[in-house]
Write a protein that holds these residues in place. Structure first.
Motif, PDB file in Angstrom:
ATOM      1  N   LEU A 134      -7.702  -0.501  -0.107  1.00  0.00           N
ATOM      2  CA  LEU A 134      -6.482  -0.963   0.429  1.00  0.00           C
ATOM      3  C   LEU A 134      -6.209  -0.917   1.747  1.00  0.00           C
ATOM      4  CD1 LEU A 134      -3.943   0.023  -2.547  1.00  0.00           C
ATOM      5  CD2 LEU A 134      -5.082  -2.210  -2.155  1.00  0.00           C
ATOM      6  N   SER A 135      -6.421   0.361   2.323  1.00  0.00           N
ATOM      7  CA  SER A 135      -6.625   0.623   3.814  1.00  0.00           C
ATOM      8  C   SER A 135      -7.257  -0.515   4.591  1.00  0.00           C
ATOM      9  CB  SER A 135      -6.897   1.941   4.345  1.00  0.00           C
ATOM     10  OG  SER A 135      -5.941   2.968   3.522  1.00  0.00           O
TER      11      SER A 135
ATOM     12  N   VAL B 218       0.850  -0.967   0.030  1.00  0.00           N
ATOM     13  CA  VAL B 218      -0.148  -0.012  -0.203  1.00  0.00           C
ATOM     14  C   VAL B 218       0.995   1.276   0.010  1.00  0.00           C
ATOM     15  CG1 VAL B 218      -1.614   1.299   1.347  1.00  0.00           C
ATOM     16  CG2 VAL B 218      -1.968  -1.076   1.153  1.00  0.00           C
ATOM     17  N   TRP B 219       1.901   1.164   0.759  1.00  0.00           N
ATOM     18  CA  TRP B 219       2.812   2.498   1.014  1.00  0.00           C
ATOM     19  C   TRP B 219       3.516   2.609  -0.208  1.00  0.00           C
ATOM     20  CZ3 TRP B 219       3.424   6.851   2.428  1.00  0.00           C
ATOM     21  CH2 TRP B 219       4.480   7.458   2.602  1.00  0.00           C
TER      22      TRP B 219
ATOM     23  N   VAL C 197      -1.702   0.026  -7.787  1.00  0.00           N
ATOM     24  CA  VAL C 197      -2.670   1.243  -7.654  1.00  0.00           C
ATOM     25  C   VAL C 197      -2.790   1.878  -9.137  1.00  0.00           C
ATOM     26  CG1 VAL C 197      -2.693   3.687  -7.055  1.00  0.00           C
ATOM     27  CG2 VAL C 197      -1.812   1.937  -5.310  1.00  0.00           C
TER      28      VAL C 197
ATOM     29  N   PHE D 104      -7.394   3.973  -2.227  1.00  0.00           N
ATOM     30  CA  PHE D 104      -6.595   3.876  -0.953  1.00  0.00           C
ATOM     31  C   PHE D 104      -7.557   3.560   0.105  1.00  0.00           C
ATOM     32  CE2 PHE D 104      -3.809   7.801  -2.589  1.00  0.00           C
ATOM     33  CZ  PHE D 104      -3.095   6.726  -3.522  1.00  0.00           C
TER      34      PHE D 104
ATOM     35  N   GLY E 165       3.422  -2.494  -5.578  1.00  0.00           N
ATOM     36  CA  GLY E 165       2.281  -1.547  -4.778  1.00  0.00           C
ATOM     37  C   GLY E 165       1.976  -0.518  -6.097  1.00  0.00           C
TER      38      GLY E 165
END
Length: 405
Positions: free
Chosen positions: A379-380, A232-233, A362, A376, A358
């Protein structure tokens, strides 16, 4: 490991100090490509897609040697592998500086990444060997040195491109300096290592398979903690400026400032997380970091104006950069010395490819028609579900607690 006399302490400090210099240069070499893409495009007359590939190649190169390095650690002492990584970085930077074509530059870029990947797999267990009772603090300081490179690289490139004393293109001068600095640091590390006990007789990591079989629950737990959050990051920071411009309506200057804040917040985060990892239980600490990361991501989606975005960026940067030293310490402090190199290599080799995709994940989701906010958020929530699952397994005693209990 080391006697208490001043010479032994000085030798250990010399080794660790040279490692901090090397990790600064290793990470600088990885992050310096982004601000140099436009000079590369102008120098070689290639497309934006072609130069964009360079930024990907350096991370592919960094991920590729993780398992092979683990094998090398079953044959050679850690300090020799670290020395080799510094020499690879020096040589690759020299090739990049003299590259006559874009293809040569791309090949050098892969080698730069390879040098960094080899370094991290060999240096991390070496730090654990140097400071067996303070692994978190040492990993945190080492990570701080690495993160400083990410913060200063764009500014250094801007100054280097503005200064006109170079006898060749300024971007080539940057790689010349990087090559010389890497070579000098590798030599200093070798001299310091020869004065310390790490060059004495030691048990090698005899078998990666043995390490995996013996510690698979620990390794898998570390991958679960940092893998999805890292994915994610990776996607977030690569699209951070674009996201803030398109979704939040910020100017490009304000968006870049927010990205700088994200990385700057990582500098104290590495040190603080390392200290906490030595004092708190590993699993609760890592799960708490994951929970705050989820909250920070959802807050990023919710806020709109510049000042709130800056505040959330600072929290987000601090939290995510805290996760990496905490997880590294969890793995390194929990593995026995005879398995720390190969075991860490298995962890790192499996974790890095997950994180590396990642930006692709995205990008594909956004290209499919979803908004950045939707991507986002989804994914969070995925990280939140994973965190809840790990919490439940920890309550059942199925997540190894490590040695810091």
């Amino acid at each position: 490991m080391f006697s208490a006399n001043g010479r032994s302490i000085g030798a250990r400090t010399g080794v660790f100090g040279s490692l901090c210099v090397l990790v600064f240069l290793v990470n600088f070499a990885r992050v310096v490509y982004a601000p140099l893409l436009e000079p590369f495009r102008a120098a070689f007359g290639v497309s934006e897609a072609a130069v964009g590939l360079l930024a990907t190649l350096v991370w592919i190169g960094s991920a590729a040697p993780r398992f092979p390095t683990g094998y090398l650690l079953t044959r050679y002492p850690r300090h020799r592998i670290v020395l080799g990584s510094g020499l690879v970085l020096a040589g690759a930077s020299a090739i990049a500086a003299a590259a006559p074509s874009f293809a040569t530059l791309a090949a050098a870029t892969v080698l730069v990444g390879v040098g960094s990947g080899v370094y991290f797999v060999a240096a991390s267990p070496l730090i654990g060997q140097l400071y067996p009772g303070q692994v978190g603090r040492a990993i945190g300081i080492h990570g701080t040195a690495s993160q400083v490179a990410a913060v200063v690289a764009p500014g250094f490139v801007g100054v280097a491109l503005a200064v006109r004393f170079w006898p060749f293109a300024a971007w080539r001068g940057i790689f010349v300096l990087l090559s010389l600095a890497a070579l000098g640091s590798a030599i200093l590390f070798w001299l310091a290592a020869r004065r310390s006990t790490i060059t004495g007789p030691q048990e090698l990591d005899l078998d990666m398979r043995v390490a995996l079989v013996a510690h698979w629950r620990l390794i898998l737990s570390g991958i679960a903690v940092v893998g999805l959050a890292g994915l994610v990051w990776n996607g977030v920071f690569n699209f951070y400026v674009t996201y803030l411009i398109e979704a939040k309506g910020l100017s490009s200057g304000n968006a870049r400032t927010a990205l700088t804040v994200v990385f700057a917040a990582g500098v104290p985060a590495f040190w603080a997380a390392g200290v906490l990892a030595d004092r708190l239980r590993f699993v609760p600490l890592m799960l708490a970091i994951l929970a705050v990361f989820v909250g920070s991501m959802l807050s990023l989606v919710a806020v709109q104006s510049f000042v709130p975005v800056l505040l959330v960026s600072a929290i987000l940067g601090f939290v995510i950069h805290s996760l990496f030293p905490a997880t590294d310490t969890y793995i390194l402090a929990s593995l026995p010395d005879e398995h720390s190199g190969s075991g860490y290599a298995v962890f790192s080799g499996a974790m890095m490819p997950i994180q590396a995709i990642g930006s692709v994940v995205v990008g594909v989701l956004v290209d499919s028609g979803l908004s950045y906010d939707a991507v986002f958020t989804a994914l969070s929530l995925g990280v939140a579900v994973l965190t809840a699952g790990l919490f439940g397994l920890a309550l059942l005693g199925r997540v190894p607690s490590g040695t810091n209990v």
